[in-house]
Scaffold this motif. Sequence first.
Motif, PDB file in Angstrom:
ATOM      1  N   PHE A  80       1.044  -1.556   0.254  1.00 29.07           N
ATOM      2  CA  PHE A  80      -0.578   0.080  -0.140  1.00 29.07           C
ATOM      3  C   PHE A  80       0.669   1.366   0.068  1.00 29.07           C
ATOM      4  O   PHE A  80       0.120   2.224  -0.048  1.00 29.07           O
ATOM      5  N   LYS A  81       2.646   1.284  -0.188  1.00 32.21           N
ATOM      6  CA  LYS A  81       2.917   2.165  -0.327  1.00 32.21           C
ATOM      7  C   LYS A  81       2.758   3.163  -0.360  1.00 32.21           C
ATOM      8  O   LYS A  81       2.844   4.753  -0.676  1.00 32.21           O
ATOM      9  N   ASN A  82       2.575   3.198  -2.014  1.00 33.69           N
ATOM     10  CA  ASN A  82       2.459   4.137  -3.325  1.00 33.69           C
ATOM     11  C   ASN A  82       1.132   4.770  -3.296  1.00 33.69           C
ATOM     12  O   ASN A  82       1.512   5.621  -4.138  1.00 33.69           O
ATOM     13  N   ASP A  83       0.029   4.003  -2.644  1.00 30.33           N
ATOM     14  CA  ASP A  83      -1.054   4.723  -2.471  1.00 30.33           C
ATOM     15  C   ASP A  83      -1.402   5.712  -1.512  1.00 30.33           C
ATOM     16  O   ASP A  83      -1.924   6.612  -1.655  1.00 30.33           O
ATOM     17  N   PHE A  84      -0.554   4.696  -0.401  1.00 33.25           N
ATOM     18  CA  PHE A  84      -0.876   5.588   1.145  1.00 33.25           C
ATOM     19  C   PHE A  84       0.838   5.388   1.675  1.00 33.25           C
ATOM     20  O   PHE A  84       0.767   5.381   1.980  1.00 33.25           O
ATOM     21  N   PRO A  85       1.238   6.489   1.390  1.00 30.55           N
ATOM     22  CA  PRO A  85       2.920   6.030   1.464  1.00 30.55           C
ATOM     23  C   PRO A  85       3.202   6.201   3.362  1.00 30.55           C
ATOM     24  O   PRO A  85       3.855   6.119   3.643  1.00 30.55           O
ATOM     25  N   GLU A  86       2.564   7.228   3.920  1.00 30.20           N
ATOM     26  CA  GLU A  86       2.430   7.754   4.817  1.00 30.20           C
ATOM     27  C   GLU A  86       1.462   6.937   5.958  1.00 30.20           C
ATOM     28  O   GLU A  86       1.884   6.358   7.153  1.00 30.20           O
ATOM     29  N   LEU A  87       0.290   6.629   5.410  1.00 31.32           N
ATOM     30  CA  LEU A  87      -0.771   5.556   6.082  1.00 31.32           C
ATOM     31  C   LEU A  87      -0.107   4.227   7.022  1.00 31.32           C
ATOM     32  O   LEU A  87       0.204   3.837   7.039  1.00 31.32           O
ATOM     33  N   SER A  88       0.624   3.880   5.800  1.00 31.44           N
ATOM     34  CA  SER A  88       1.229   2.033   5.143  1.00 31.44           C
ATOM     35  C   SER A  88       1.892   2.380   6.343  1.00 31.44           C
ATOM     36  O   SER A  88       2.670   1.109   6.772  1.00 31.44           O
ATOM     37  N   LEU A  89       3.267   3.267   6.715  1.00 28.22           N
ATOM     38  CA  LEU A  89       4.196   3.703   7.360  1.00 28.22           C
ATOM     39  C   LEU A  89       3.421   2.521   8.813  1.00 28.22           C
ATOM     40  O   LEU A  89       3.846   2.424   9.420  1.00 28.22           O
ATOM     41  N   LEU A  90       2.781   3.990   9.199  1.00 29.55           N
ATOM     42  CA  LEU A  90       2.132   4.140  10.784  1.00 29.55           C
ATOM     43  C   LEU A  90       0.962   2.585  10.631  1.00 29.55           C
ATOM     44  O   LEU A  90       1.263   2.325  11.919  1.00 29.55           O
ATOM     45  N   THR A  91       0.778   2.176   9.901  1.00 26.74           N
ATOM     46  CA  THR A  91      -0.468   1.106   9.938  1.00 26.74           C
ATOM     47  C   THR A  91       0.610  -0.206   9.988  1.00 26.74           C
ATOM     48  O   THR A  91       0.565  -0.696  11.050  1.00 26.74           O
ATOM     49  N   ALA A  92       2.377  -0.292   9.545  1.00 23.83           N
ATOM     50  CA  ALA A  92       2.696  -0.958   9.921  1.00 23.83           C
ATOM     51  C   ALA A  92       2.959  -1.185  11.268  1.00 23.83           C
ATOM     52  O   ALA A  92       3.713  -2.015  12.013  1.00 23.83           O
ATOM     53  N   ALA A  93       3.944  -0.028  11.364  1.00 24.70           N
ATOM     54  CA  ALA A  93       4.457   0.615  12.891  1.00 24.70           C
ATOM     55  C   ALA A  93       3.213   0.142  14.379  1.00 24.70           C
ATOM     56  O   ALA A  93       4.261  -0.832  15.621  1.00 24.70           O
ATOM     57  N   PHE A  94       1.940  -0.140  14.407  1.00 26.45           N
ATOM     58  CA  PHE A  94       1.253  -0.184  14.983  1.00 26.45           C
ATOM     59  C   PHE A  94       1.169  -2.146  14.691  1.00 26.45           C
ATOM     60  O   PHE A  94       1.565  -2.757  16.326  1.00 26.45           O
ATOM     61  N   ARG A  95       1.522  -2.672  13.557  1.00 25.92           N
ATOM     62  CA  ARG A  95       1.533  -4.332  14.150  1.00 25.92           C
ATOM     63  C   ARG A  95       2.747  -4.959  14.373  1.00 25.92           C
ATOM     64  O   ARG A  95       2.951  -5.182  14.966  1.00 25.92           O
ATOM     65  N   ILE A  96       3.966  -3.552  14.226  1.00 27.90           N
ATOM     66  CA  ILE A  96       5.251  -4.041  14.728  1.00 27.90           C
ATOM     67  C   ILE A  96       5.417  -3.229  16.526  1.00 27.90           C
ATOM     68  O   ILE A  96       6.028  -4.464  17.355  1.00 27.90           O
ATOM     69  N   VAL A  97       4.331  -3.050  16.936  1.00 27.51           N
ATOM     70  CA  VAL A  97       4.499  -2.846  18.349  1.00 27.51           C
ATOM     71  C   VAL A  97       4.081  -3.460  19.213  1.00 27.51           C
ATOM     72  O   VAL A  97       4.010  -4.250  19.621  1.00 27.51           O
TER      73      VAL A  97
END
Length: 230
Positions: A80-97
Amino acid sequence: MKSLSRKNQCLTAGILYLIVIFTGLFSELGVREAFFSPDQISNTIQNWESSSFFLRIGIASDMVMVLADIGLAWVFWVLFKNDFPELSLLTAAFRIVQAAMIGTNLNNLIEGILVPIDSITQNTLFSSLEAHRLGYLMSGIPFGVCCILLAFMMVKSSWFSKILGWTVGIAGIAYLVDSFTQFLFPAYGNLTEILLLSTAVITELTLCIYLLWNGIKKCRNEISSFEPTI
């Protein structure tokens, strides 16, 4: 280095999700539910003594799940990074937490294994198991947020199933409701657990199958494989 095609990204995500589901169910239902009885702590101590190696396998299975979950965070970010660069990164951060909380929370079980059998008391064992249970529940909070953010990207995406995206969002809400209710109002925990089983578990299984199917189905080209779905 050549990047993975979207089809291969979906296949990778599906495989990782399958690993998460299998190892998570094995650890929870095959080990903890089978050997840990909070209402019969004396039986739990006996199980702890007679099956310590099997308990270690359960902890190792949890760690495999954590590693697969971190891999999933990366794959969904790539998807999803191409369509949602910032939001996809935030989503990944929550999953890693969430994955970090589950991994750290295993220390409650590991400490119990390291304690000599003769030194284990009902109080210490119950405290370890209850701490692990609550820690596991708390990991559902960042995961619930992750699911809601992921659902938004799925619904807004031009190639992902919008219906499945909405169900992932509902599952995220169910995780949040269950985690907070189990911690703040444990008397109602049975109700929210039913809510979680009836939404989140089914949704995650469906999502896993959807990703695998989109990764392995034969098609003429990648574009025709990922036409917008309703």
